[in-house]
Design an enzyme around this catalytic site. Sequence first.
Site, PDB file in Angstrom:
ATOM      1  N   GLY A  13     -28.969  15.619 -23.671  1.00 36.88           N
ATOM      2  CA  GLY A  13     -28.989  14.181 -23.948  1.00 36.88           C
ATOM      3  C   GLY A  13     -30.247  13.747 -24.680  1.00 36.88           C
ATOM      4  N   ASP A  14     -30.250  12.508 -25.175  1.00 36.40           N
ATOM      5  CA  ASP A  14     -31.412  11.888 -25.833  1.00 36.40           C
ATOM      6  C   ASP A  14     -31.850  12.607 -27.106  1.00 36.40           C
ATOM      7  OD1 ASP A  14     -31.394  10.136 -23.661  1.00 36.40           O
ATOM      8  OD2 ASP A  14     -32.698  11.449 -22.495  1.00 36.40           O
ATOM      9  N   GLU A  15     -30.914  13.181 -27.804  1.00 37.79           N
ATOM     10  CA  GLU A  15     -31.228  13.918 -29.041  1.00 37.79           C
ATOM     11  C   GLU A  15     -31.473  12.969 -30.221  1.00 37.79           C
ATOM     12  OE1 GLU A  15     -28.468  14.308 -27.235  1.00 37.79           O
ATOM     13  OE2 GLU A  15     -28.331  16.372 -26.523  1.00 37.79           O
ATOM     14  N   LYS A  17     -28.864  10.362 -30.832  1.00 37.98           N
ATOM     15  CA  LYS A  17     -27.493  10.041 -31.268  1.00 37.98           C
ATOM     16  C   LYS A  17     -27.389   8.606 -31.796  1.00 37.98           C
ATOM     17  CE  LYS A  17     -26.155  11.138 -27.096  1.00 37.98           C
ATOM     18  NZ  LYS A  17     -27.375  11.769 -26.545  1.00 37.98           N
ATOM     19  N   GLY A  18     -27.991   7.660 -31.038  1.00 37.40           N
ATOM     20  CA  GLY A  18     -27.885   6.254 -31.424  1.00 37.40           C
ATOM     21  C   GLY A  18     -28.425   6.015 -32.818  1.00 37.40           C
ATOM     22  N   GLY A  41     -28.434   5.828 -22.949  1.00 37.84           N
ATOM     23  CA  GLY A  41     -29.376   4.878 -23.537  1.00 37.84           C
ATOM     24  C   GLY A  41     -29.595   5.332 -24.970  1.00 37.84           C
ATOM     25  N   HIS A  42     -29.035   4.612 -25.913  1.00 38.55           N
ATOM     26  CA  HIS A  42     -29.095   5.006 -27.322  1.00 38.55           C
ATOM     27  C   HIS A  42     -29.998   4.046 -28.086  1.00 38.55           C
ATOM     28  CE1 HIS A  42     -24.992   7.301 -26.950  1.00 38.55           C
ATOM     29  NE2 HIS A  42     -25.928   7.751 -26.139  1.00 38.55           N
ATOM     30  N   THR A 130     -28.606   8.709 -12.895  1.00 36.05           N
ATOM     31  CA  THR A 130     -29.180   7.453 -13.380  1.00 36.05           C
ATOM     32  C   THR A 130     -28.856   6.300 -12.411  1.00 36.05           C
ATOM     33  OG1 THR A 130     -27.200   6.973 -14.662  1.00 36.05           O
ATOM     34  CG2 THR A 130     -28.960   8.160 -15.806  1.00 36.05           C
ATOM     35  N   GLN A 231     -24.648  11.429 -23.592  1.00 31.87           N
ATOM     36  CA  GLN A 231     -25.201  12.603 -22.899  1.00 31.87           C
ATOM     37  C   GLN A 231     -25.265  13.780 -23.892  1.00 31.87           C
ATOM     38  OE1 GLN A 231     -22.514  10.728 -20.887  1.00 31.87           O
ATOM     39  NE2 GLN A 231     -24.396   9.566 -20.664  1.00 31.87           N
ATOM     40  N   THR A 246     -23.355  15.526 -15.811  1.00 26.97           N
ATOM     41  CA  THR A 246     -22.735  14.223 -15.622  1.00 26.97           C
ATOM     42  C   THR A 246     -21.257  14.464 -15.326  1.00 26.97           C
ATOM     43  OG1 THR A 246     -22.549  11.993 -16.504  1.00 26.97           O
ATOM     44  CG2 THR A 246     -22.222  13.788 -18.092  1.00 26.97           C
TER      45      THR A 246
HETATM   46  P1  GDP Z   1     -29.853   9.150 -27.676  1.00 24.41           P
HETATM   47  O1  GDP Z   1     -29.578   8.914 -26.228  1.00 24.41           O
HETATM   48  O2  GDP Z   1     -29.367  10.481 -28.129  1.00 24.41           O
HETATM   49  O3  GDP Z   1     -29.375   8.057 -28.563  1.00 24.41           O
HETATM   50  O4  GDP Z   1     -31.442   9.201 -27.811  1.00 24.41           O
HETATM   51  P2  GDP Z   1     -32.503   8.199 -27.102  1.00 24.41           P
HETATM   52  O5  GDP Z   1     -32.483   6.913 -27.813  1.00 24.41           O
HETATM   53  O6  GDP Z   1     -32.327   8.190 -25.645  1.00 24.41           O
HETATM   54  O7  GDP Z   1     -33.853   9.003 -27.354  1.00 24.41           O
HETATM   55  C1  GDP Z   1     -34.271   9.352 -28.631  1.00 24.41           C
HETATM   56  C2  GDP Z   1     -35.667   8.753 -28.845  1.00 24.41           C
HETATM   57  O8  GDP Z   1     -36.269   9.361 -29.971  1.00 24.41           O
HETATM   58  C3  GDP Z   1     -35.643   7.278 -29.146  1.00 24.41           C
HETATM   59  O9  GDP Z   1     -36.809   6.697 -28.647  1.00 24.41           O
HETATM   60  C4  GDP Z   1     -35.630   7.233 -30.663  1.00 24.41           C
HETATM   61  O10 GDP Z   1     -36.174   6.036 -31.183  1.00 24.41           O
HETATM   62  C5  GDP Z   1     -36.504   8.402 -30.995  1.00 24.41           C
HETATM   63  N1  GDP Z   1     -36.189   9.111 -32.248  1.00 24.41           N
HETATM   64  C6  GDP Z   1     -34.969   9.353 -32.812  1.00 24.41           C
HETATM   65  N2  GDP Z   1     -35.116  10.130 -33.901  1.00 24.41           N
HETATM   66  C7  GDP Z   1     -36.434  10.376 -34.040  1.00 24.41           C
HETATM   67  C8  GDP Z   1     -37.224  11.148 -34.972  1.00 24.41           C
HETATM   68  O11 GDP Z   1     -36.705  11.783 -35.887  1.00 24.41           O
HETATM   69  N3  GDP Z   1     -38.557  11.156 -34.762  1.00 24.41           N
HETATM   70  C9  GDP Z   1     -39.166  10.491 -33.737  1.00 24.41           C
HETATM   71  N4  GDP Z   1     -40.467  10.577 -33.607  1.00 24.41           N
HETATM   72  N5  GDP Z   1     -38.462   9.767 -32.852  1.00 24.41           N
HETATM   73  C10 GDP Z   1     -37.106   9.724 -32.990  1.00 24.41           C
HETATM   74  P1  IMO Z   2     -27.753   9.690 -23.466  1.00 28.14           P
HETATM   75  O1  IMO Z   2     -26.394   9.268 -23.950  1.00 28.14           O
HETATM   76  C1  IMO Z   2     -30.127  12.150 -20.751  1.00 28.14           C
HETATM   77  C2  IMO Z   2     -28.464  12.891 -16.767  1.00 28.14           C
HETATM   78  C3  IMO Z   2     -29.165  12.239 -15.599  1.00 28.14           C
HETATM   79  C4  IMO Z   2     -28.848  13.237 -14.494  1.00 28.14           C
HETATM   80  C5  IMO Z   2     -27.441  13.682 -14.843  1.00 28.14           C
HETATM   81  C6  IMO Z   2     -26.352  12.955 -14.074  1.00 28.14           C
HETATM   82  O2  IMO Z   2     -28.774   8.629 -23.561  1.00 28.14           O
HETATM   83  O3  IMO Z   2     -28.159  10.984 -24.107  1.00 28.14           O
HETATM   84  P2  IMO Z   2     -25.337  10.485 -14.138  1.00 28.14           P
HETATM   85  O4  IMO Z   2     -25.998   9.160 -14.054  1.00 28.14           O
HETATM   86  O5  IMO Z   2     -24.553  10.708 -15.388  1.00 28.14           O
HETATM   87  O6  IMO Z   2     -24.543  10.823 -12.914  1.00 28.14           O
HETATM   88  O7  IMO Z   2     -26.563  11.561 -14.156  1.00 28.14           O
HETATM   89  O8  IMO Z   2     -27.285  13.453 -16.232  1.00 28.14           O
HETATM   90  N1  IMO Z   2     -28.064  11.949 -17.841  1.00 28.14           N
HETATM   91  C7  IMO Z   2     -28.672  11.849 -19.019  1.00 28.14           C
HETATM   92  N2  IMO Z   2     -29.776  12.467 -19.491  1.00 28.14           N
HETATM   93  N3  IMO Z   2     -29.448  11.300 -21.543  1.00 28.14           N
HETATM   94  C8  IMO Z   2     -28.323  10.688 -21.088  1.00 28.14           C
HETATM   95  O9  IMO Z   2     -27.550   9.920 -21.881  1.00 28.14           O
HETATM   96  C9  IMO Z   2     -27.915  10.921 -19.755  1.00 28.14           C
HETATM   97  N4  IMO Z   2     -26.893  10.482 -18.996  1.00 28.14           N
HETATM   98  C10 IMO Z   2     -26.986  11.112 -17.831  1.00 28.14           C
HETATM   99  O10 IMO Z   2     -30.547  12.114 -15.830  1.00 28.14           O
HETATM  100  O11 IMO Z   2     -29.705  14.356 -14.621  1.00 28.14           O
HETATM  101 MG    MG Z   3     -30.601   8.406 -24.473  1.00 27.96          MG
END
Ligand code: GDP
Ligand code: IMO
Ligand code: MG
Length: 430
Positions: A13-15, A17-18, A41-42, A130, A231, A246
């Site tokens: 997750g948190d790569e 995507k948003g 959280g995107h 979460t 995720q 998840t």
């Molecule tokens: P998502 O859940 O996959 O949409 O990712 P999140 O928003 O949770 O986490 C990605 C974080 O990295 C956010 O704070 C973005 O603003 C930040 N981000 C995305 N792309 C880049 C990048 O290429 N460089 C840096 N430094 N930050 C980035």
């Molecule tokens: P995005 O879309 C990162 C993790 C939680 C926990 C596990 C199970 O922003 O990438 P849950 O609430 O789904 O039952 O939690 O999955 N988790 C994530 N980690 N990014 C997310 O979403 C996540 N959604 C759930 O931290 O370890």
């Molecule tokens: Mg996220």
Amino acid sequence: MSKVDVLLGLQWGDEGKGKIVDVLTPDYDVIARFQGGPNAGHTLEFNGIKHVLHIIPSGIFHKQKLNIIGNGVLIEPAIFSDEVDALRQKGVEPTDNLYISKKAHLILPSHRLLDAANEQAKGNAKIGSTLKGIGPAYTDKIARTGIRVGDILEFDFREKYQLLKYQHIQLARTLNFDIDAFRINDMSLDEYEVRWMESLEILRKFKLINSEYFINRCLSEGKRVLAEGAQGSMLDIDFGSYPFVTSSSTITAGVCSGLGVAPSAIGRVMGITKAYCTRVGAGPFPTELFDATGRRLCELGHEYGATTGRSRRCGWIDIPALRYACMLNGVTDLIVTKPDVMNDFDEIKMCTDYIINDRETDEIPFEFNEVEIKPKLKVFSGWKCSLASAAKFDELPVQLTDYLHDIESRTGVRIMAVSISPDRKDVLFR
Ligand code: GDP
Ligand code: IMO
Ligand code: MG
């Protein structure tokens, strides 16, 4: 007949995507979420504004593009209502371009109570959920006891709600959970329920549809549809590091069931990976760094959860996990984010294989959670400069392109774009 392109996370997750969905939206007519819920959280950034979306697809800032919350998604009405308010404060009116599947399931306040009760009952084995009610709400869906968005339009909605809530309370009691002490945003369960019920009015103002028909009609009209994952593949209910996952199908297969499209209707599959790796919550993470380098990745990458604010665990890129995710998803194009976080690093490391009991393997073992895994690391020289001046992929420093080419050759997938800052404008397409 057009196809559904997919964009999803290949790690935990948190790569990013948003951000990438927002950047790709101009190329599409429809953006659809297919699974997950407010656990996501995107983050999007443009014109100096930062915005975090949880349930609403990341195409919402493009007025003329349609966004769909598909049947595979979970909606928590109070969180949804807050999200709508936050958009309105930024001048975006989502009722115009957001449609919601009547078959999407609802997260009740008592699902959130149960999420907390389950985690407490697990003690040290807790998942690090979460606490948005995801596990309990998908449990009800599969147990055929859930409540769907379309049910809020029915006369017996309150009755269904009360019955399900009663069952949840009983269950929380058997887990010895202190219901009176339970709080959501400083509110007791009863107080939060009032707010939740009020939020249903907001939900009713949206176009509630049979999204499977709608999306298939769009495809037959030649419209371009992008499915937005939440995720990541390593959190998938079947293939992730179970039980530290998840409760939904986060991979390409989830697009078919989460939107109602046939496997033959899937087009390109764009998989996102950070140039390093993070994980939030418990569970195995073979490349995790517990040293100053790990702390640097966390600080420089601002690795704090967009949903919970928790600090994310950080480590080197994990090729066995990435190859696994590419295989499961049928990834056709890779997108790499956040290499800029390592601009000052002398060395960058990559885990090419796992060493388990002195044997090398590039497969994720069934006993992923139990066995000790040592990462076999390959060392790359850092590029030691800012990436800000690069306007094209070819202008990236050679040390970085060497690293990226190595990722390509080990995954067998071409990198289509590299993101070098949180801002919308900083994506270098190839
Ligand atoms: P998502 O859940 O996959 O949409 O990712 P999140 O928003 O949770 O986490 C990605 C974080 O990295 C956010 O704070 C973005 O603003 C930040 N981000 C995305 N792309 C880049 C990048 O290429 N460089 C840096 N430094 N930050 C980035
Ligand atoms: P995005 O879309 C990162 C993790 C939680 C926990 C596990 C199970 O922003 O990438 P849950 O609430 O789904 O039952 O939690 O999955 N988790 C994530 N980690 N990014 C997310 O979403 C996540 N959604 C759930 O931290 O370890
Ligand atoms: Mg996220």
